[in-house]
Enzyme design. Structure first.
Site, PDB file in Angstrom:
ATOM      1  CB  THR A 116     -37.035  16.864  46.653  1.00 23.54           C
ATOM      2  OG1 THR A 116     -35.765  16.038  47.060  1.00 23.54           O
ATOM      3  CG2 THR A 116     -36.625  18.271  46.287  1.00 23.54           C
ATOM      4  CE  LYS A 124     -34.274  18.581  42.750  1.00 21.98           C
ATOM      5  NZ  LYS A 124     -33.019  17.821  42.351  1.00 21.98           N
ATOM      6  CB  SER A 153     -48.076  12.404  31.965  1.00 19.27           C
ATOM      7  OG  SER A 153     -46.972  12.704  32.632  1.00 19.27           O
ATOM      8  CB  THR A 191     -32.966   0.835  54.611  1.00 19.74           C
ATOM      9  OG1 THR A 191     -32.586  -0.643  54.723  1.00 19.74           O
ATOM     10  CG2 THR A 191     -32.434   1.404  56.130  1.00 19.74           C
ATOM     11  CB  THR A 207     -31.219  16.781  30.612  1.00 23.62           C
ATOM     12  OG1 THR A 207     -30.654  15.624  31.112  1.00 23.62           O
ATOM     13  CG2 THR A 207     -31.930  17.513  31.841  1.00 23.62           C
ATOM     14  NE  ARG A 259     -26.201  11.588  31.707  1.00 26.70           N
ATOM     15  CZ  ARG A 259     -27.293  12.442  31.848  1.00 26.70           C
ATOM     16  NH1 ARG A 259     -26.920  13.407  32.674  1.00 26.70           N
ATOM     17  NH2 ARG A 259     -28.226  12.545  31.276  1.00 26.70           N
ATOM     18  CG  HIS A 311     -36.991  21.874  40.719  1.00 27.48           C
ATOM     19  ND1 HIS A 311     -35.650  21.667  40.617  1.00 27.48           N
ATOM     20  CD2 HIS A 311     -37.058  20.689  40.001  1.00 27.48           C
ATOM     21  CE1 HIS A 311     -34.914  20.539  40.144  1.00 27.48           C
ATOM     22  NE2 HIS A 311     -36.106  20.036  39.704  1.00 27.48           N
ATOM     23  CB  SER A 370     -35.946  21.818  37.214  1.00 34.80           C
ATOM     24  OG  SER A 370     -35.506  20.711  36.021  1.00 34.80           O
TER      25      SER A 370
HETATM   26  N1  PLP Z   1     -38.995  15.530  40.282  1.00 28.10           N
HETATM   27  C1  PLP Z   1     -38.269  16.488  39.557  1.00 28.10           C
HETATM   28  C2  PLP Z   1     -38.999  17.605  38.820  1.00 28.10           C
HETATM   29  C3  PLP Z   1     -36.953  16.672  39.569  1.00 28.10           C
HETATM   30  O1  PLP Z   1     -36.198  17.730  38.780  1.00 28.10           O
HETATM   31  C4  PLP Z   1     -36.203  15.795  40.487  1.00 28.10           C
HETATM   32  C5  PLP Z   1     -34.615  15.632  40.253  1.00 28.10           C
HETATM   33  O2  PLP Z   1     -33.925  15.657  41.123  1.00 28.10           O
HETATM   34  C6  PLP Z   1     -36.804  14.812  41.139  1.00 28.10           C
HETATM   35  C7  PLP Z   1     -38.213  14.681  41.083  1.00 28.10           C
HETATM   36  C8  PLP Z   1     -36.406  13.772  42.187  1.00 28.10           C
HETATM   37  O3  PLP Z   1     -35.913  14.364  43.352  1.00 28.10           O
HETATM   38  P1  PLP Z   1     -34.653  13.826  44.118  1.00 28.10           P
HETATM   39  O4  PLP Z   1     -33.467  14.516  43.605  1.00 28.10           O
HETATM   40  O5  PLP Z   1     -35.090  14.062  45.630  1.00 28.10           O
HETATM   41  O6  PLP Z   1     -34.577  12.265  43.892  1.00 28.10           O
END
Ligand code: PLP
Length: 410
Positions: free
Chosen positions: A243, A246, A136, A276, A361, A21, A215, A187
């Site tokens: 999250t 995003k 899963s 923390t 990925t 990368r 997402h 995603s």
């Molecule tokens: N879950 C999914 C489906 C994601 O694509 C990601 C990627 O960033 C995360 C969780 C992780 O979230 P964060 O970026 O807030 O660590």
């Protein structure tokens, strides 16, 4: 042992597989989003980012920035400790109340990232359920996979969005506790899970559901609660994870659900307890962003419009889009080297940044450029993107979806 050599060899293997990368150093310009400054080898250069996960541009929203600055001035830059050791700020408590309300749940718990929410949240939940079997989805994000690993519980992987396979696994699991893990919006492919049907199955077989809305939060549903809100099924899902990094535009993660479940994660999850807390300034900025998106539809509407325009422009140009009903536009390349070359050319010659998405990925042979328009990608930027992509596709002799790219994009 020559330790440095061992690490070097590992990197060499990555390079051979074209998986090494390379990061581009980019400074976003809050006043000119989605424009940014790229520290190119030839010096600083203005570019347009077409692959940001700041999906709505909330990271540059004046009210969000003001909340962050004002809170940092008042309370300081950091949290000062874990949640237990003086890190439970007013701002973080307010954020959790805002998140619980967003998802229509009694309780919510904030973590330092979405990754940590999944990793420690899933592991803790499964460990607290004796003899739990985790089911899963095969397309689940790495953070969920790591959560499953850390739980040490038995797992069964169901084929991506395959209800029949999930039912087969649920039926053969018997009466033991079961936890079904899935995402609402995947995603890399931009596809959506049949949330209601999965919840129906979970209810039939006595399983608990855990939904990653990372997402989708902020983007879908009348108040930005995600796909589950859009589909009217939020109350059917036991745990909603999201999250703040995003569409909310800041950083951090969370889970929302019933009170005892959230309290148990708060009390047992190492990834929550031994780190923390989020700084109050970050929490306050996220709260303002969520509140704004609960009442304002403007961003979501404009987002949808610009996404549709982008899909139309690229389709008319004959580019091989992967069809999606969501805001994620995968443009298929199908080979790692070509994908990287297309990304490099777009940046160097057209000032357009779209990072290549390669294995692991996505699976080999499905390498792609993943395009994420925001409400701030105006019609001129869309036209420039289509034209640049056609030029790059021709230059690299990549296959078009249709034999003759339409004149409009020339
Ligand atoms: N879950 C999914 C489906 C994601 O694509 C990601 C990627 O960033 C995360 C969780 C992780 O979230 P964060 O970026 O807030 O660590």
């Amino acid at each position: 042992m020559d330790y440095e050599q061992a690490f070097g060899q590992a990197l060499e293997a990555l390079r051979r597989e074209r998986r090494y990368r390379v990061f581009n150093e980019i400074e976003r310009d809050a006043s000119r989003f989605p424009r940014a400054n790229w520290r190119s080898p030839a010096g600083p250069r203005e570019i347009v980012i077409w692959c940001s996960n700041d999906y709505l541009g909330m990271g540059r929203h004046p009210a969000v920035i003001a909340a962050m600055v004002e809170t940092a001035r008042r309370t300081g830059a950091g949290a000062g400790g874990t949640r237990n050791i003086s890190g439970t700020s007013r701002a973080i408590v307010e954020l959790e109340a805002e998140l619980a309300d967003l998802h229509g749940k009694p309780s919510a718990l904030v973590f330092t990232s979405g990754y940590v929410s999944n990793e420690t949240g899933i592991a803790t939940l499964a460990r607290l359920l004796p003899d739990c079997l985790i089911l899963s989805d095969a397309g689940n994000h790495n953070s969920m996979i790591e959560g499953v690993r850390r739980s040490g519980r038995d797992k069964a992987i169901f084929r991506h969005n395959d209800l029949a396979h999930l039912e087969e696994l649920l039926a053969s699991a018997g009466a033991r506790p079961k936890l079904v893990l899935f995402e609402s919006l995947y995603s890399m492919g931009g596809d959506v899970a049949p949330i209601e049907a999965i919840c129906d199955l979970a209810r039939r077989y006595g399983a608990m559901t855990y939904l990653d809305e990372v997402h989708a939060v902020g983007l879908y549903g009348a108040r930005g609660g995600g796909i589950a809100e859009r589909d009217g099924v939020m109350e059917r899902v036991d745990v909603i994870e999201g999250t703040l990094g995003k569409a909310i535009g800041v950083v951090g993660g969370y889970i929302a659900g019933k009170s005892a479940m959230i309290d148990a994660v708060r009390s047992f999850a190492p990834g929550f307890i031994f780190t923390t807390a989020l700084p109050p300034a970050v929490a306050a900025a996220a709260t303002v962003s969520i509140r704004h998106l609960k009442s304002s539809k403007l961003e979501r509407e404009r987002h949808r419009t610009q996404v549709e325009k982008t899909k139309r422009a690229l389709t008319q140009a004959g580019l091989p889009l992967w069809p999606t009903e969501t805001h994620i536009i995968p443009l298929m390349v199908g080979e790692a080297g070509a994908c990287k070359a297309a990304s490099d050319l777009l940046l160097a010659e057209h000032g357009i940044y779209i990072q290549p998405i390669n294995f692991p990925t996505v699976t080999r042979g499905t390498e792609r450029l993943r395009i994420t328009p925001t409400p701030f990608h105006d019609d001129d930027l869309i036209a420039a993107l289509a034209q640049a992509l056609v030029e790059v596709w021709r230059r690299l002799e990549l296959p078009f979806a249709t034999s003759a790219p339409a004149q409009a994009a020339e």
